[in-house]
Scaffold this motif. Structure first.
Motif, mmCIF file in Angstrom:
data_model
loop_
_atom_site.group_PDB
_atom_site.id
_atom_site.type_symbol
_atom_site.label_atom_id
_atom_site.label_comp_id
_atom_site.label_asym_id
_atom_site.label_seq_id
_atom_site.Cartn_x
_atom_site.Cartn_y
_atom_site.Cartn_z
ATOM 1 N N ALA B 267 3.775 5.437 4.356
ATOM 2 C CA ALA B 267 4.375 5.447 2.897
ATOM 3 C C ALA B 267 5.733 5.127 3.037
ATOM 4 N N ASP B 268 6.045 4.528 1.921
ATOM 5 C CA ASP B 268 7.682 4.604 2.083
ATOM 6 C C ASP B 268 7.916 5.757 0.770
ATOM 7 N N VAL B 269 8.915 6.287 0.739
ATOM 8 C CA VAL B 269 9.384 7.335 -0.044
ATOM 9 C C VAL B 269 9.421 7.172 -1.467
ATOM 10 N N ASP B 270 8.404 7.597 -2.268
ATOM 11 C CA ASP B 270 8.243 7.550 -3.716
ATOM 12 C C ASP B 270 7.755 8.970 -4.420
ATOM 13 N N ALA B 271 8.330 9.421 -5.301
ATOM 14 C CA ALA B 271 7.737 10.292 -6.059
ATOM 15 C C ALA B 271 6.445 10.223 -6.557
ATOM 16 N N ASP B 272 5.924 8.864 -6.979
ATOM 17 C CA ASP B 272 4.665 8.694 -7.359
ATOM 18 C C ASP B 272 3.537 9.046 -6.409
ATOM 19 N N ASN B 273 4.221 8.927 -4.997
ATOM 20 C CA ASN B 273 2.927 9.353 -4.073
ATOM 21 C C ASN B 273 2.274 10.428 -4.378
ATOM 22 N N ALA B 274 3.079 11.297 -4.834
ATOM 23 C CA ALA B 274 2.277 12.792 -5.391
ATOM 24 C C ALA B 274 1.167 12.509 -6.142
ATOM 25 N N LEU B 275 1.277 11.726 -6.721
ATOM 26 C CA LEU B 275 0.293 11.625 -8.130
ATOM 27 C C LEU B 275 -1.316 11.093 -7.667
ATOM 28 N N SER B 276 -1.417 10.557 -6.469
ATOM 29 C CA SER B 276 -2.516 10.044 -6.222
ATOM 30 C C SER B 276 -2.970 10.386 -4.489
ATOM 31 N N GLU B 277 -4.182 10.203 -4.120
ATOM 32 C CA GLU B 277 -4.459 10.489 -2.768
ATOM 33 C C GLU B 277 -4.199 9.049 -2.412
ATOM 34 N N ARG B 278 -3.972 9.236 -0.935
ATOM 35 C CA ARG B 278 -3.375 7.808 -0.436
ATOM 36 C C ARG B 278 -4.869 7.261 0.367
ATOM 37 N N ALA B 279 -5.120 5.814 0.007
ATOM 38 C CA ALA B 279 -6.283 5.218 0.477
ATOM 39 C C ALA B 279 -6.218 5.083 2.248
ATOM 40 N N ILE B 280 -7.435 5.653 2.676
ATOM 41 C CA ILE B 280 -7.233 5.375 4.305
ATOM 42 C C ILE B 280 -8.703 5.129 4.403
#
Ligand code: ATP
Ligand code: ATP
Ligand code: SF4
Ligand code: MG
Ligand code: MG
Lengths: 328, 336
Positions: B267-280
């Motif tokens: 992930a690159d830093v982004d406040a939007d990261n917190a809004l959704s789960e990461r696809a793995i």
């Protein structure tokens, strides 16, 4: 960012918390006048350079203090109650693990290798809450589901588990008493990126489904952005900026925060990542003025005095650049 | 690196296997953990190689096997062309380890608790015959300064438990470098360091490696800095190496689907990261006791080809210059 109406009383209110250690050369001021408030269901990330006092702050909150404490003071209000006057006995019976738990730095390597994980995870319930074995094990089973561990892991020994699984086990241990506040000290720094992402997904889900608050200590800015509602940045024992996550990640205010964000390595950058020049001051001999002044590209005459904390648009910043116009 | 690599690798692994017996109740054997399960690679003098891979895929076990701390179940380790004896006596092992620097994964367990930092760092110098006290102190001072523990005097009288996680990790690195080895094996040496200090420590390792023609094998999870500090990357999955390439090639054109998933997860830093789960990739890391048949990644692989991937074990195939991957996508067609 969590939308919390201003009227909600904070879950945790910390004022002027200090923890100094006694060393042969003098007092190391690892936590030195830290104040912040944490709302229910909020995730606050604590960032900062190695050795700046992040784990010490966690220790001070949970009162897991080493023997060489020179000075421990401040006010900690938690769930409407002042914790500082509590005796150790009371604190252990009613706060630590019950209402406030912690995943310690590198805890996954500290699991007892020869005890089955379900017994270890049940421990806080058995010892601190005095639950029967059956009741405790049933609750452990539930918690394993919560962190995404298959039930067959219950019967295994830690050495049979991968790093990611062990990290989920210690997370389960912190969640098993269903506390409203969990402090996580570098929970993913030993994990690969996929496992890191999986753990952060677990934390996000738990936060969404339950009324739980996190204080997440990390040096990993990218991972911290996975969950942060707010970011507190520490430098040499103090919080130098505390901002809503969006502001911090996209428009940091404190000169140190700006350099930190610029130094975050990105996968696709062609040039070698840069380091912030200089080193933090010794905690044994702190400068009289701003603690960052030595390394600060924006310093000016006033920085010889210690800056107080200024309030700017929902953030707090400990830097003279943010002194209101016309203030003395 | 690699204009024309010298002929004898400094360190080689050939068909290396390290299995652990799995027992119930302490005596009933119920299987094996195949932590290292058929690893081949070579590391040339002055080369820096990074090993990456999922937690639990066998990286630390590989490191420990290379050091002679685990006897290989099968296969061989060679140092400068000389095979390590499969079972070494204590003395042989100590001699072997003295030639290879090792930074172990968990710094909390790496430093003797009742010795001060000064004592801990004096030891390797004494072993190397630095008899003058002043010279020892000068070198220790320099070593601490180099790993950014400044002022060194603050740290010298401390005991390990008085240091933060990242500070302990740097003492371990300083100790390894004081031994001046020809080969350094470092197991996640900078995992506890913030970006800025991490870059400084990696730069230090890189410059020492170049100056002294030191070979460096390091395990890391940090793909965003690895480009600048390694020549070659080996990607491990479930006890095997699944891709190997020069660092830029691996990061820019990953071939193995697992490597791609790994790089996509950064992930690159982004406040939007917190809004959704990461696809793995779905699914759990594979069991090393009963590893999946065929390609070990097949249960999680988006490119899965039924009848092939779950049946045949893929072998390393060249996919580009000095770049190989073990995946059926790159099998040579049978009829040309
Ligand atoms: N028991 C102790 N006695 C003396 N000094 C200590 C003690 N414990 C920690 N320190 C010092 O206090 C400072 C803060 O330590 P702390 O463990 O809180 O750092 P940290 O921010 O968690 O760092 P890291 O990211 O490396 O874990 C460090 O400089 C450390 O050397
Ligand atoms: N002494 C042992 N006995 C049995 N199993 C073991 C032993 N040591 C390691 N294992 C198992 O071997 C596998 C590989 O472990 P190893 O520590 O090498 O992984 P790793 O890639 O270093 O993971 P991490 O990134 O979490 O450090 C794991 O499943 C582990 O549980
Ligand atoms: S107070 Fe001055 S020295 Fe400190 S961070 Fe702000 S500008 Fe820089
Ligand atoms: Mg810490
Ligand atoms: Mg390991």
């Amino acid at each position: 960012m969590s939308i919390v109406p201003a009227a909600t009383p904070p879950l945790l209110q910390v004022s002027d918390l200090s923890l100094h250690y006694q060393t042969r050369q003098g007092e190391a001021r690892a936590v030195d006048g830290v104040s912040f408030a944490l709302q229910p269901n909020e995730a606050m990330v604590v960032l900062g350079e190695s050795g700046c006092g992040k784990s010490s702050l966690a220790r001070a909150l949970l009162r897991l203090l080493p023997r060489n404490v020179a000075h421990y003071s401040g006010a900690v209000h938690f769930e409407g109650r002042d914790l500082m006057p509590l005796g150790e006995e009371d604190f252990r019976a009613t706060v630590r693990w019950q209402r406030m738990s912690m995943v310690m730095q590198a805890a996954m390597n500290a699991l007892n290798p020869v005890v089955r994980v379900r017994e270890q995870v049940a421990e806080p319930l058995r010892i601190h809450s005095k639950w029967s074995r059956e009741k405790a094990l049933a609750r452990v089973g539930e918690t394993f589901g919560l962190v995404g561990l298959a039930p067959d892991v219950l019967d295994r020994y830690p050495f049979e588990l991968s790093g990611g699984m062990r990290q989920r086990v210690v997370l389960a241990m912190a969640l098993v008493t269903a506390p409203p506040l969990v402090i996580l000290d570098e929970p993913t720094s030993a994990l690969d990126v996929l496992t890191q992402a999986a753990i952060m997904n677990v934390l996000k889900r738990i936060k969404r489904e339950q009324d739980i608050s996190f204080i997440l200590i990390t040096h990993d800015v990218a991972t911290s952005s996975e969950i942060a509602d707010r970011v507190a940045l520490m430098y040499a024992g103090q919080i130098v900026e505390c901002s809503p996550a969006r502001d911090f990640f996209h428009a940091p205010r404190h000169p140190y925060a700006q350099l930190l964000m610029a130094s975050v390595p990105r996968l696709r950058q062609p040039e070698a990542p840069g380091a912030i020049p200089g080193t933090p001051p010794s905690l044994l001999a702190l400068p009289a003025g701003c603690r960052f002044a030595d390394r600060c590209p924006q310093r000016f005459a006033r920085c010889d005095q210690p800056p107080p904390t200024f309030h700017v648009d929902g953030s707090t910043v400990r830097c003279w650049r943010f002194a209101p116009e016309g203030a003395p | 690196m690699t204009q024309s690599p010298p002929r004898t690798p400094l360190l080689e692994a050939e068909d290396l296997h390290t299995w652990f017996e799995l027992r119930r109740f302490g005596f009933v054997r119920i299987g094996h953990v195949r932590a290292v399960d058929g690893v081949d690679f070579a590391l040339y003098p002055g080369e820096s190689a990074a090993f990456v891979g999922e937690s639990g895929c066998g990286k630390s076990t590989l490191a420990r096997t290379l050091l002679g701390l685990h006897p290989p179940t099968r296969g061989q380790v060679r140092i400068e062309g000389h095979p390590l004896p499969p079972r070494m006596g204590r003395k042989a092992r100590l001699e072997h380890c003295a030639r290879i620097g090792f930074v172990q994964q968990d710094p909390y367990g790496a430093l003797p608790p009742f010795m001060s930092i000064r004592q801990i760092l004096s030891e390797p110098l004494r072993i190397h015959g630095t008899t003058s006290r002043n010279e020892r102190f000068a070198r220790i001072d320099k070593a601490l300064t180099e790993v950014n523990l400044r002022p060194a005097a603050d740290f010298l009288p401390k005991f390990p438990h008085m240091l933060s996680g990242g500070q302990q990790q740097r003492v371990v690195i300083a100790r390894a470098l004081l031994l001046a080895p020809a080969l350094l094996i470092a197991d996640e040496p900078v995992s506890m360091l913030d970006a800025s200090v991490r870059v400084e420590v990696l730069r230090l390792l890189r410059s020492v490696q170049r100056e002294r023609q030191l070979s460096l094998a390091f395990i890391t999870h940090d793909l965003s800095t690895v480009r600048h500090f390694a020549d070659r990357i080996f990607v491990m999955y479930a006890g095997k190496i699944v891709e190997s390439a020069p660092v830029d090639a691996l990061l820019d054109t990953p071939h193995h689907p697992y490597t791609r998933a790994l790089i996509d997860a950064i992930a690159d830093v982004d406040a939007d990261n917190a809004l959704s789960e990461r696809a793995i990739p779905a699914g759990e890391p594979p069991s090393l006791v009963h590893p999946p048949t065929g390609c070990r990644f097949h249960p999680r692989c988006p490119e899965f080809m039924a009848g092939i991937c779950d049946v045949q074990v893929p072998t390393m195939q060249p996919v580009a210059h000095q770049h190989a991957a073990a995946c059926h996508l790159y099998d040579k067609p049978k009829e040309p």
